[in-house]
Scaffold this motif. Structure first.
Motif, PDB file in Angstrom:
ATOM      1  N   LYS A  23       3.941   7.281  -8.911  1.00 48.78           N
ATOM      2  CA  LYS A  23       3.167   8.269  -9.679  1.00 48.78           C
ATOM      3  C   LYS A  23       2.168   7.603 -10.617  1.00 48.78           C
ATOM      4  CE  LYS A  23       5.130  12.333  -8.781  1.00 48.78           C
ATOM      5  NZ  LYS A  23       4.386  13.410  -8.186  1.00 48.78           N
ATOM      6  N   GLU A  24       2.596   6.532 -11.264  1.00 50.46           N
ATOM      7  CA  GLU A  24       1.773   5.864 -12.268  1.00 50.46           C
ATOM      8  C   GLU A  24       0.920   4.789 -11.612  1.00 50.46           C
ATOM      9  OE1 GLU A  24       1.738   6.946 -15.422  1.00 50.46           O
ATOM     10  OE2 GLU A  24       3.222   8.431 -14.810  1.00 50.46           O
ATOM     11  N   LYS A  25      -0.406   4.973 -11.654  1.00 46.12           N
ATOM     12  CA  LYS A  25      -1.326   4.007 -11.072  1.00 46.12           C
ATOM     13  C   LYS A  25      -2.748   4.385 -11.458  1.00 46.12           C
ATOM     14  CE  LYS A  25      -0.798   6.751  -7.016  1.00 46.12           C
ATOM     15  NZ  LYS A  25       0.073   6.827  -5.919  1.00 46.12           N
ATOM     16  N   ALA A  26      -3.622   3.430 -11.364  1.00 51.19           N
ATOM     17  CA  ALA A  26      -5.041   3.718 -11.543  1.00 51.19           C
ATOM     18  C   ALA A  26      -5.507   4.508 -10.328  1.00 51.19           C
ATOM     19  CB  ALA A  26      -5.819   2.413 -11.650  1.00 51.19           C
ATOM     20  N   LEU A  27      -6.426   5.429 -10.539  1.00 51.97           N
ATOM     21  CA  LEU A  27      -6.941   6.235  -9.435  1.00 51.97           C
ATOM     22  C   LEU A  27      -8.034   5.443  -8.717  1.00 51.97           C
ATOM     23  CD1 LEU A  27      -7.115   9.698 -11.231  1.00 51.97           C
ATOM     24  CD2 LEU A  27      -5.262   8.747  -9.844  1.00 51.97           C
ATOM     25  N   TRP A  60      -8.065   5.258  -4.677  1.00 56.65           N
ATOM     26  CA  TRP A  60      -8.337   5.868  -3.385  1.00 56.65           C
ATOM     27  C   TRP A  60      -8.247   7.379  -3.511  1.00 56.65           C
ATOM     28  CZ3 TRP A  60      -5.167   1.323  -3.117  1.00 56.65           C
ATOM     29  CH2 TRP A  60      -5.800   0.248  -2.488  1.00 56.65           C
ATOM     30  N   HIS A  61      -8.895   8.075  -2.586  1.00 57.21           N
ATOM     31  CA  HIS A  61      -8.849   9.542  -2.599  1.00 57.21           C
ATOM     32  C   HIS A  61      -7.413  10.045  -2.687  1.00 57.21           C
ATOM     33  CE1 HIS A  61     -12.965   9.660  -0.332  1.00 57.21           C
ATOM     34  NE2 HIS A  61     -13.135   9.540  -1.637  1.00 57.21           N
ATOM     35  N   ALA A  62      -6.516   9.436  -1.931  1.00 53.86           N
ATOM     36  CA  ALA A  62      -5.115   9.887  -1.899  1.00 53.86           C
ATOM     37  C   ALA A  62      -4.461   9.825  -3.276  1.00 53.86           C
ATOM     38  CB  ALA A  62      -4.315   9.062  -0.905  1.00 53.86           C
ATOM     39  N   ASP A  63      -4.897   8.904  -4.130  1.00 49.75           N
ATOM     40  CA  ASP A  63      -4.287   8.755  -5.455  1.00 49.75           C
ATOM     41  C   ASP A  63      -4.370  10.037  -6.279  1.00 49.75           C
ATOM     42  OD1 ASP A  63      -3.765   6.091  -4.845  1.00 49.75           O
ATOM     43  OD2 ASP A  63      -5.487   5.330  -5.978  1.00 49.75           O
ATOM     44  N   TYR A  64      -5.436  10.787  -6.095  1.00 48.14           N
ATOM     45  CA  TYR A  64      -5.634  12.004  -6.876  1.00 48.14           C
ATOM     46  C   TYR A  64      -4.600  13.071  -6.527  1.00 48.14           C
ATOM     47  CZ  TYR A  64      -9.998   9.832  -8.251  1.00 48.14           C
ATOM     48  OH  TYR A  64     -10.930   8.966  -8.763  1.00 48.14           O
ATOM     49  N   LEU A  65      -4.064  13.008  -5.310  1.00 50.72           N
ATOM     50  CA  LEU A  65      -3.023  13.963  -4.917  1.00 50.72           C
ATOM     51  C   LEU A  65      -1.625  13.397  -5.107  1.00 50.72           C
ATOM     52  CD1 LEU A  65      -4.514  15.581  -1.695  1.00 50.72           C
ATOM     53  CD2 LEU A  65      -4.458  16.486  -4.015  1.00 50.72           C
ATOM     54  N   THR A  66      -1.428  12.117  -4.798  1.00 52.82           N
ATOM     55  CA  THR A  66      -0.080  11.557  -4.915  1.00 52.82           C
ATOM     56  C   THR A  66       0.411  11.553  -6.356  1.00 52.82           C
ATOM     57  OG1 THR A  66      -0.919   9.275  -4.990  1.00 52.82           O
ATOM     58  CG2 THR A  66      -0.278  10.148  -2.824  1.00 52.82           C
ATOM     59  N   THR A  67      -0.504  11.476  -7.316  1.00 53.88           N
ATOM     60  CA  THR A  67      -0.077  11.464  -8.715  1.00 53.88           C
ATOM     61  C   THR A  67       0.351  12.843  -9.213  1.00 53.88           C
ATOM     62  OG1 THR A  67      -2.368  11.667  -9.443  1.00 53.88           O
ATOM     63  CG2 THR A  67      -1.435   9.438  -9.368  1.00 53.88           C
ATOM     64  N   ILE A  68      -0.042  13.910  -8.506  1.00 52.29           N
ATOM     65  CA  ILE A  68       0.354  15.253  -8.934  1.00 52.29           C
ATOM     66  C   ILE A  68       1.366  15.899  -7.985  1.00 52.29           C
ATOM     67  CG2 ILE A  68      -1.822  15.647 -10.147  1.00 52.29           C
ATOM     68  CD1 ILE A  68      -2.501  17.620  -7.769  1.00 52.29           C
ATOM     69  N   ALA A  69       1.706  15.215  -6.898  1.00 56.88           N
ATOM     70  CA  ALA A  69       2.636  15.779  -5.921  1.00 56.88           C
ATOM     71  C   ALA A  69       4.030  15.910  -6.524  1.00 56.88           C
ATOM     72  CB  ALA A  69       2.693  14.897  -4.679  1.00 56.88           C
ATOM     73  N   SER A  70       4.705  16.993  -6.164  1.00 58.78           N
ATOM     74  CA  SER A  70       6.088  17.179  -6.622  1.00 58.78           C
ATOM     75  C   SER A  70       7.056  16.357  -5.783  1.00 58.78           C
ATOM     76  CB  SER A  70       6.470  18.663  -6.584  1.00 58.78           C
ATOM     77  OG  SER A  70       6.303  19.194  -5.287  1.00 58.78           O
ATOM     78  N   ASP A  71       6.638  15.964  -4.582  1.00 56.19           N
ATOM     79  CA  ASP A  71       7.475  15.145  -3.700  1.00 56.19           C
ATOM     80  C   ASP A  71       6.555  14.419  -2.733  1.00 56.19           C
ATOM     81  OD1 ASP A  71       9.928  14.171  -2.673  1.00 56.19           O
ATOM     82  OD2 ASP A  71       9.881  15.651  -1.058  1.00 56.19           O
ATOM     83  N   SER A  72       6.983  13.244  -2.298  1.00 59.15           N
ATOM     84  CA  SER A  72       6.217  12.526  -1.281  1.00 59.15           C
ATOM     85  C   SER A  72       7.146  11.638  -0.477  1.00 59.15           C
ATOM     86  CB  SER A  72       5.093  11.698  -1.909  1.00 59.15           C
ATOM     87  OG  SER A  72       5.610  10.766  -2.820  1.00 59.15           O
ATOM     88  N   GLU A  73       6.753  11.411   0.764  1.00 60.62           N
ATOM     89  CA  GLU A  73       7.492  10.531   1.659  1.00 60.62           C
ATOM     90  C   GLU A  73       6.491   9.849   2.563  1.00 60.62           C
ATOM     91  OE1 GLU A  73      10.053  12.657   4.409  1.00 60.62           O
ATOM     92  OE2 GLU A  73       8.697  14.354   4.397  1.00 60.62           O
ATOM     93  N   ALA A  74       6.904   8.747   3.163  1.00 64.09           N
ATOM     94  CA  ALA A  74       5.985   7.980   3.990  1.00 64.09           C
ATOM     95  C   ALA A  74       6.600   7.682   5.347  1.00 64.09           C
ATOM     96  CB  ALA A  74       5.619   6.672   3.288  1.00 64.09           C
ATOM     97  N   ARG A 111       0.822  -1.207   0.000  1.00 59.53           N
ATOM     98  CA  ARG A 111       0.000   0.000   0.000  1.00 59.53           C
ATOM     99  C   ARG A 111       0.856   1.256   0.000  1.00 59.53           C
ATOM    100  NH1 ARG A 111      -5.179   0.954   1.907  1.00 59.53           N
ATOM    101  NH2 ARG A 111      -5.507  -1.120   1.047  1.00 59.53           N
ATOM    102  N   VAL A 112       1.862   1.301   0.867  1.00 63.39           N
ATOM    103  CA  VAL A 112       2.713   2.493   0.935  1.00 63.39           C
ATOM    104  C   VAL A 112       3.463   2.681  -0.380  1.00 63.39           C
ATOM    105  CG1 VAL A 112       4.713   3.524   2.078  1.00 63.39           C
ATOM    106  CG2 VAL A 112       2.890   2.498   3.445  1.00 63.39           C
ATOM    107  N   GLN A 113       4.018   1.604  -0.916  1.00 66.20           N
ATOM    108  CA  GLN A 113       4.748   1.716  -2.181  1.00 66.20           C
ATOM    109  C   GLN A 113       3.819   2.172  -3.304  1.00 66.20           C
ATOM    110  OE1 GLN A 113       6.920  -1.962  -2.723  1.00 66.20           O
ATOM    111  NE2 GLN A 113       8.030  -1.664  -0.819  1.00 66.20           N
ATOM    112  N   ARG A 114       2.591   1.722  -3.290  1.00 63.40           N
ATOM    113  CA  ARG A 114       1.620   2.156  -4.297  1.00 63.40           C
ATOM    114  C   ARG A 114       1.381   3.659  -4.190  1.00 63.40           C
ATOM    115  NH1 ARG A 114      -3.410   3.434  -5.628  1.00 63.40           N
ATOM    116  NH2 ARG A 114      -4.347   2.402  -7.408  1.00 63.40           N
ATOM    117  N   HIS A 115       1.198   4.138  -2.955  1.00 64.44           N
ATOM    118  CA  HIS A 115       0.965   5.568  -2.767  1.00 64.44           C
ATOM    119  C   HIS A 115       2.163   6.402  -3.217  1.00 64.44           C
ATOM    120  CE1 HIS A 115      -2.956   5.554  -1.048  1.00 64.44           C
ATOM    121  NE2 HIS A 115      -2.627   4.956   0.077  1.00 64.44           N
ATOM    122  N   LEU A 116       3.362   5.879  -3.098  1.00 64.15           N
ATOM    123  CA  LEU A 116       4.554   6.631  -3.469  1.00 64.15           C
ATOM    124  C   LEU A 116       4.817   6.622  -4.975  1.00 64.15           C
ATOM    125  CD1 LEU A 116       6.947   5.679  -0.525  1.00 64.15           C
ATOM    126  CD2 LEU A 116       5.645   7.802  -0.825  1.00 64.15           C
TER     127      LEU A 116
END
Length: 142
Positions: free
Chosen positions: A54-58, A60-74, A47-52
């Motif tokens: 960029k490329e994935k089917a949308l 969960w709600h978080a997917d809509y932001l993680t795909t456009i984020a300039s940076d992310s960490e968990a 799950r965490v690796q999926r959220h991190l």
């Protein structure tokens, strides 16, 4: 072995954005950092690796932001996970600002599981909750 736990995704938006979040609707997000709280009782690492990614089917709600984020960490809460809704309360108690009612919490009574990070609030959340940085190898950093 699939690990079970809860997690925090910190994502940074490099610019203001209007984002359609599935059935929730379209919301405005100011440039800055956001904290999303979630749980993965069927596979924390996947799950965490999926959220991190960029490329994935949308999905969960978080997917809509993680795909456009300039940076992310968990960060993860493991092996004794802090319950997801408790993490959300801790985020607010740490000074984060709740945003986007209904985000990531369709299966509970919380207002939201998405928060705008304010100065020092991430450090306070880490201290309060005991979450630890996550690395992509699936191990926990200390």
């Amino acid at each position: 072995m699939r690990r079970k736990g809860t997690y925090v995704i910190v994502l940074t938006l490099g610019a203001d954005a209007d984002v359609r979040i599935g059935a929730l609707g379209t919301f405005h997000f100011d440039k800055g950092s956001y904290c999303y709280v979630g749980s993965a009782m069927g596979g924390l690492d996947a799950r965490v690796q999926r959220h991190l990614r960029k490329e994935k089917a949308l999905r969960w709600h978080a997917d809509y932001l993680t795909t456009i984020a300039s940076d992310s960490e968990a960060y993860i809460s493991y092996p004794e996970p802090v319950p997801e809704c408790d993490l959300a309360r801790m985020a607010e108690d740490s000074g984060m600002i709740p945003c986007t009612d209904g985000f990531g919490c369709s299966d509970c009574s919380c207002r939201t599981h998405l928060f705008k990070v304010t100065d020092g609030s991430l450090g306070r959340l880490i201290d309060l909750s005991g979450i630890n940085p996550y690395d992509m190898s699936g191990t926990q950093s200390h």
